[in-house]
Design an enzyme around this catalytic site. Sequence first.
Site, PDB file in Angstrom:
ATOM      1  N   ARG A 477       0.802  -1.224   0.000  1.00  0.00           N
ATOM      2  CA  ARG A 477       0.000   0.000   0.000  1.00  0.00           C
ATOM      3  C   ARG A 477       0.838   1.278   0.000  1.00  0.00           C
ATOM      4  NH1 ARG A 477      -0.532  -2.849   3.776  1.00  0.00           N
ATOM      5  NH2 ARG A 477      -0.091  -1.342   5.425  1.00  0.00           N
ATOM      6  N   ASN A 539      -4.175   5.094  14.758  1.00  0.00           N
ATOM      7  CA  ASN A 539      -4.805   4.825  16.048  1.00  0.00           C
ATOM      8  C   ASN A 539      -5.410   6.092  16.629  1.00  0.00           C
ATOM      9  OD1 ASN A 539      -2.905   5.883  18.444  1.00  0.00           O
ATOM     10  ND2 ASN A 539      -1.611   5.198  16.759  1.00  0.00           N
ATOM     11  N   CYS A 594     -13.122 -13.154  33.556  1.00  0.00           N
ATOM     12  CA  CYS A 594     -13.633 -14.505  33.837  1.00  0.00           C
ATOM     13  C   CYS A 594     -13.948 -15.251  32.540  1.00  0.00           C
ATOM     14  CB  CYS A 594     -14.861 -14.441  34.742  1.00  0.00           C
ATOM     15  SG  CYS A 594     -16.258 -13.570  34.016  1.00  0.00           S
TER      16      CYS A 594
END
Length: 982
Positions: A477, A539, A594
């Site tokens: 690119r 970002n 969790c």
Amino acid sequence: MAADSMEIDDSLYSRQRYVLGDSAMQQMAQSSVFLSGMAGLGVEIAKNIVLAGVKAVTLHDTKQCETKDLGCNFFIRQDDVLNHRKRVEAVHPRVAELNPYVHVDSSSFPLDLSTDLNFLRRYQCVILTEARLSLQKKVDEFCHSQQPPIRFIGCDTYGICARVFCDFGEHFEVSDPTGEEAKEIFIQNITLDDPGVVTCMDGRTHGLQTGQSILFREVNGMDQLNGTARQVTVLSPYSFAIGDTSGLQPYAHGGFFLLVKTPRTYSFETMEHQLCEPKVLTPDFSKPEAPLQIHAAMLALDDFQEEHNRLPNIGCCQDAEVLVRLTERVNHTLTNRAPLWPELARCLSRTAQGSLPPLAAAVGGMASQELLKALTGKFAPLQQWFYLDAIEVVKPLQSLSAEEFIPRGDRYDGLRACIGESMCLELHKLRVFMVGCGAIGCEMLKNLALLGVGLAQNSGQVCMSDPDLIEKSNLNRQFLFRPHHIQKPKSSTAADATLEINPEMEIDAHLNKVCPATESIYNDLFYSRLHLVVTALDNVEARRYVDSRSVSNQKALLDSGTMGTKGHTEVIVPNLTESYNSHRDPPEEEIPFCTLKSFPAIIEHTIQWARDKFESAFAHKPSIYNMFWETHSSAESVLQRMQRRESLEGAFQVVKLLSRRPSQWEHCITMARLKFDKYFKRKALQLLHSFPLDTRLKDGSLFWQSPKRPPSPIEFDLTDRIETDENVKKPDQMKLSVSSEEEREAIAQLEEAIAADHVTPERLRMSPLIFEKDDDANGHMDFVAAASSLRARMYAIEVADRLKTKRIAGKIIPAIATATAAVAGLVSLELVKVAGGYGFESFNNCFFNLAIPVVVLTEAAPVRKTQIREDISFSIWDRWVVCGHQDFTLSNFINAVREQYGIEPTMVVHGVKMLYVPVMPGHNKRLKLTMQKLIKPAVDRRYVDLTVSFAPESDGDEDLPGPPVRYYFTRDGDAPPDSLGL
């Protein structure tokens, strides 16, 4: 990509593979393209499609290089002009070196109405630029009549107007119209009814449209749905109907659904049929008639060329009026007429011989994406015309004299014909700071070079900074880089390549990250010399920082970004628009701990778990190990202190690492084998022991139901290819607390290591690894892919292939050159307006998705004013200033604010430190303290920005916010004029 073997070079194409997919990539590798016209638009398309990786491209052009080509074609050099080379001869080798997998030919035979077109049969797609409409119609008719049809695209840019036309035949099948990845959506309930209604779990939106089909999996109770596709009727964002379910078993629990990709067939008409009744894409909904108006004006321009065998003369009013009359005549032939737009026709006439490089870049990116669709059947094609104008760029310049636009025999003649000499000089004088030099950065540098931004002789400059080195994956690119540039700095390499395009530029390339740590370099004095800031970042955090510095220093900012085929541009102008930080996207949803640890539900959870294991074992623990031994260099002294029960942070874990550190390859295998049982067998047994399969919650529902999946222990099998990749040297997890028994064990382990002479300087040092996804030889992705696949198998989750695992683990942003070129072109058009000091109504933001395709131009977001009092208001661009001195107290500061701005401060805050809050104990005593003592600035700090709240007009109301108050530690005369907003 090697067309013969059909193997995809992932080290080059990895980012593009995530956009197009392997099937489309392989189809491209078997396709040949004929591209005619090597002016600015043609070379943009050539660049994009060669980078994309088609099999072969024939570049066609008959013209010689001229000086004006230097201002629109980034692959033509001064030497080509002096040596009277043909354009295609000059461009051919430079296009060919963009991609070694693409065969690039050149051709310069005449292509006109008398040419035998049978030679086109060996191509899958034909693109014409710089061709008369009569020739485009003839070539399109020929392509349309072939079996199978040859896909045809016609593109033109004339001055401020551009068009793209597509004809892919009467039956063009698209395998994936949107390209969006199908996501697993968990089900809360399915009713037993006609129609049955599906409700999504946890208020998740389904994102479906009526008529789409979905596939059910892992549904309990209503098992007959599993593996079947049902068409949906949307009822709400969270529910939809799926037809009659009354004859099925009742829904019990669990299950999820996926969107089924449905192929779609599109029908195209020839250009001849489309001229009078065109299907057009509307990019600007504030000007819904514009596409048809530009259609009429550009057809009139085609008629003008046929009648006069030339384009309208630059700035010629007589030719402009002729074009207006021709436009009116054409408009009468259209089935759907739009109101006549004489101003557009006049602007088109005056600029038709000119060129706007950013417009060619934007349209070239869009046309290239259409070509890739034509070859692959991936994404919805353009039906059938796309028009784009840049009239806002030239509108404010119409009062300039005709001399402004006359050619001067230099590289800027094409640009000058559009924007005039005065505006060209403004561009030459610009001092630009570009942050980032990746894909968008390379495209921006090319556009800046063609526009003549930052010329040395005009005291202009382009300063840019990027700390990164060039990698092979960048070459797909970032077209300024070549294979021999790999591992060289992006910024300095791009600077050299840009100077080849335009040697007149002044470029200052830095290798710094632009962040708070480099504010001593990019300080206020640095920003005071700039006219404009451009971000070419990948970002949000970096964008927010650069935006805050630009706002603080009252500098315009141009932001753009891409993700796959999607792109956005935003123009930020002092006192006119909002800033990047004025809006915030919803935060990225984080996976609960969790879920990662014990209850993964989808493949993303297992990949993130594997990525975390890599980070812990190969980066975090080795770093802690090294830090410990840098502090405690002698193992003997550590042993003595441990025996005396002295507190040594991390000692027990470090000693465990030392004692278990493998010294031979066999030890590594043993450790890996033990880890296998720990993670993929014992963990499952432990969970099932704690929560048996028949465990129920207090409400009577099953514990193990969607999205919770019960694990199944995996037995080690040497013949399992995935499992044999698990040859990893991972030590145990560190524990937060240490028992007395573990203390004794650690002491014994260290005594044993010292006695066995295992505590050598080499063994007191580890080499932490930084996760590198693009190096297949380092084993990083091997570990993550194997660990993720095993965990997915343990929880009955469909395993992801290596490509998908790499994207998720490496947080890779899909990217393709077409979108990058388009976004850089669009934002460069706004740069011209910023340089010219245009008014608010001239600026546009843009969002596009080339896959669908959709292009939406909108007004920039106007700056919002916050009213403090009837006569006092402020915006993000405002800043109040107070100048003090060595003995200036907090009381003096409050009085100065009151006297200068007529409002009473009630609170003063510096960062997170409260300097003055009257209700806080002891704060009133601070009024006598100097600002120097309260703030304690660094020696070289000249000012601080303080947050000040003000008294409300009525008792009981909340305190009012205000703009930042910049306090200078120097006397009044020492504050620079620009800091005072003068």
